[in-house]
Scaffold this active site. Structure first.
Site, PDB file in Angstrom:
ATOM      1  N   LYS A 275      27.630 -46.654  61.594  1.00 51.10           N
ATOM      2  CA  LYS A 275      28.918 -46.712  62.597  1.00 51.10           C
ATOM      3  C   LYS A 275      28.425 -47.411  64.037  1.00 51.10           C
ATOM      4  O   LYS A 275      27.305 -47.502  64.245  1.00 51.10           O
ATOM      5  CB  LYS A 275      29.394 -45.418  63.087  1.00 51.10           C
ATOM      6  N   ASP A 345      29.761 -44.343  54.855  1.00 53.10           N
ATOM      7  CA  ASP A 345      30.614 -43.678  55.798  1.00 53.10           C
ATOM      8  C   ASP A 345      31.831 -42.849  55.290  1.00 53.10           C
ATOM      9  O   ASP A 345      32.428 -42.139  55.888  1.00 53.10           O
ATOM     10  CB  ASP A 345      30.752 -44.541  56.936  1.00 53.10           C
ATOM     11  N   ARG A 349      34.783 -36.998  52.176  1.00 52.00           N
ATOM     12  CA  ARG A 349      35.489 -37.035  50.917  1.00 52.00           C
ATOM     13  C   ARG A 349      34.593 -36.609  49.739  1.00 52.00           C
ATOM     14  O   ARG A 349      35.093 -35.928  48.629  1.00 52.00           O
ATOM     15  CB  ARG A 349      36.467 -38.100  50.418  1.00 52.00           C
TER      16      ARG A 349
HETATM   17  N1  BES Z   1      34.138 -38.731  60.095  1.00 47.77           N
HETATM   18  C1  BES Z   1      34.919 -39.947  59.911  1.00 47.77           C
HETATM   19  C2  BES Z   1      36.272 -39.906  60.230  1.00 47.77           C
HETATM   20  C3  BES Z   1      36.569 -39.905  61.851  1.00 47.77           C
HETATM   21  C4  BES Z   1      36.965 -40.827  62.578  1.00 47.77           C
HETATM   22  C5  BES Z   1      36.728 -38.751  62.474  1.00 47.77           C
HETATM   23  C6  BES Z   1      37.176 -40.870  64.000  1.00 47.77           C
HETATM   24  C7  BES Z   1      37.025 -38.541  63.938  1.00 47.77           C
HETATM   25  C8  BES Z   1      37.364 -39.745  64.524  1.00 47.77           C
HETATM   26  C9  BES Z   1      34.801 -40.206  58.339  1.00 47.77           C
HETATM   27  O1  BES Z   1      33.842 -39.722  57.657  1.00 47.77           O
HETATM   28  C10 BES Z   1      34.750 -41.716  58.408  1.00 47.77           C
HETATM   29  O2  BES Z   1      33.597 -42.253  58.810  1.00 47.77           O
HETATM   30  N2  BES Z   1      35.671 -42.497  57.719  1.00 47.77           N
HETATM   31  C11 BES Z   1      35.838 -43.717  57.466  1.00 47.77           C
HETATM   32  C12 BES Z   1      36.267 -43.917  56.171  1.00 47.77           C
HETATM   33  C13 BES Z   1      36.013 -45.593  55.704  1.00 47.77           C
HETATM   34  C14 BES Z   1      34.526 -45.812  55.589  1.00 47.77           C
HETATM   35  C15 BES Z   1      36.865 -45.648  54.340  1.00 47.77           C
HETATM   36  C16 BES Z   1      36.760 -44.350  58.544  1.00 47.77           C
HETATM   37  O3  BES Z   1      37.839 -43.553  58.772  1.00 47.77           O
HETATM   38  O4  BES Z   1      36.598 -45.411  59.063  1.00 47.77           O
HETATM   39 ZN    ZN Z   2      32.650 -37.910  58.706  1.00 49.01          ZN
HETATM   40 MN    MN Z   3      32.022 -41.028  57.875  1.00 44.53          MN
END
Ligand code: BES
Ligand code: ZN
Ligand code: MN
Length: 494
Positions: A275, A345, A349
């Protein structure tokens, strides 16, 4: 010490308290405050006459009435009386609780005036007020050095009602139980990941179980491997910390259980698909689903409903390292399906997939997972509602109703077959990300692949688990979302 809310029959004008919080509807000075106005030599009346307080939503006025009653009076506007709901009262109480804490009042009282929210049954009103005050008062000073002249802690709050009412007392008891659960959740959420590790959360689960007499089992890495939870192991393999898998059981009946599943990523760097640095610190909140399940069990310990509830909490960290899983890796899972990891990331899931598959052995009546799963849900619903998806319309409706009762709003998104296309993989049974389009729904579809054989619902709390700024009802930080919803869901089944 959690704030304890009690109740007592009294005349509001006679209550000796550092702070009397009074939720008041729009309009003139209510007749039920006439006596208080008299003993304060007309201070309330003057406030209305000056136009300084009209009772619109979230409006406040702080008065120092003098005399022998309350030291301070905080009027909190709730808008139209005939529109006022339990949520309105909870909100007003939270505004009051927040003020009590910032003033440094060691104790407060809340006046429940029947004419203020006539549509709300007294039991519901009491519960909402008892939930609201500690919600608003919550803060987290533990990691700051104590100030040289500390303000007294806000430790006691009594709700004041004009006549004895058994419903009211029962409502206060429910509100205290749920409020304590929510405070536990927020206290866990807020902890940084160097403290709040997978084992730390597991230890907290053991502690809660010991206090309430629940059954608890914690699987370590070896046991997780033995169970075949390959997706959880894949996410955990980049971290120096061992994963854990927590199983909690509350047996208030012998019926088929409701299984609650919470995402417990104690820190989400994104892994190799790392990230950006901006706001990455917020990813300590990526265990908010796990914390919500634990807070719900804390509430269950006090509520003791005739329900059978199982909590499943997969816990790990998502880190980049020489041992981390990589984009393109194909991993197995507890269910046996294979997953192409196109983005490390999209880890939540993966760990939930194994928990959902594990849940099959209980032949559950319903399974509900909650997770800070997608940034896309924040784009879609903002910080106002959580995203809801599910395979069973009766269950989805029950979750929507519980969200309404709890004022933790959820909004349903469709899991139409069309969306399944987006997570098709060339070389495995599915891939773990469908890209940007319908990001919350493809995450839901991924989970659905593992929620086999029982009614299932999923709540995406990425936008609702924490507040990125101060609001009228809370400090910046964790919200404890889902504790009230889960509690209402379970109480509605009894
Ligand atoms: N933990 C994050 C989602 C998240 C984003 C929580 C903002 C709280 C605030 C999750 O694990 C994630 O990184 N999701 C990705 C998925 C993507 C890579 C398909 C996302 O939402 O960018
Ligand atoms: Zn996450
Ligand atoms: Mn993530």
């Amino acid at each position: 010490m959690p704030l304890v809310v009690t109740h007592r029959v009294a005349d509001v004008a006679a209550v000796k308290t550092p702070l009397l919080i009074i939720p008041v509807a729009k309009g003139a000075l209510p007749p039920s405050l006439a006596a208080l106005d008299r003993i304060s030599e007309g201070a309330l009346g003057r406030c209305w006459a000056a136009g300084d307080f009209t009772g619109v939503k979230d409006e406040t006025a702080l008065l120092y009435p003098g005399g022998n009653g309350p030291e301070r009076v905080l009027l909190v506007g709730i808008g139209d009386a005939d529109q006022a709901s339990a949520a309105t009262l909870r909100r007003a109480a939270a505004i009051g609780g927040k003020k009590a804490r910032s003033l440094g009042a060691p104790a407060a009282a809340v006046a429940y005036l029947r004419d203020v929210a006539p549509r709300v049954p007294t039991g519901r009103a009491a519960q909402s007020l008892a939930e609201g005050v500690p919600f608003g008062a919550w803060h987290f000073p533990d990691l700051k050095r104590p100030p040289e002249s500390p303000k007294p802690a806000f430790e006691r709050c009594e709700l004041i009602i004009d006549a004895a009412d058994a419903e009211f007392g029962a409502g206060v008891t429910r509100g205290n139980a749920i409020g304590a659960g929510q405070a536990l959740t927020r206290g866990l959420q807020v902890l940084p990941s160097n403290t709040c590790t997978p084992e730390f959360v597991a230890a907290r689960a053991r502690e809660i179980a010991a206090r309430h007499g629940f059954t608890v089992t914690v699987l370590d890495r070896a046991a997780i491997a033995k169970a075949g939870m390959r997706a959880l192991l894949a996410v955990a393999q980049g971290s120096a910390l061992e994963p854990r898998f927590v199983i909690l059981e509350y047996r208030g009946s012998t019926a088929a259980p409701v299984v609650l599943v919470g995402k417990g990523v104690t820190f989400d760097t994104g892994g190799i698909s790392i990230k950006p640095a901006q706001s990455m610190e917020d990813m300590k909140f990526d265990m908010s689903g796990a914390a919500a399940v634990l807070g719900t069990f804390e509430a269950l310990g006090a509520l003791k409903p005739n329900q059978h509830v199982i909590g499943l909490i997969p816990l790990c960290e998502n880190m980049p390292s020489g041992t981390a899983y990589k984009p393109g890796d194909v991993v197995g899972s507890h269910l046996g399906k294979t997953i192409e990891v196109v983005n490390t990331d999209a880890e939540g899931r993966l760990i939930l997939a194994d928990a959902l598959s594990w849940a099959r052995q209980y032949t559950p009546a319903a399974v509900i997972d909650c997770a800070t799963l997608t940034g896309a849900i924040v784009v879609g619903l903002g910080h106002t509602a959580s995203g809801l998806m599910g395979t069973d319309q009766a269950l989805v409706r029950a979750v929507l109703a519980a969200g309404e009762a709890a004022d933790e709003r959820v909004w349903e998104l469709p899991l139409w077959d069309d969306y399944r296309e987006l997570i098709k993989s060339d070389i495995a049974d599915m891939k773990n990300s469908g890209g940007r389009a319908a990001g919350s729904i493809t995450a839901g579809w991924f989970l659905k692949e593992f929620a086999e054989g029982y009614p299932w619902a999923h709540v995406d709390i990425a936008g609702t688990a924490y507040a990125d700024r101060e609001t009228p009802t809370q400090v910046k930080g964790p919200t404890g979302v889902m504790v009230r919803l889960f509690a209402e869901f379970l109480l509605a089944r009894t």
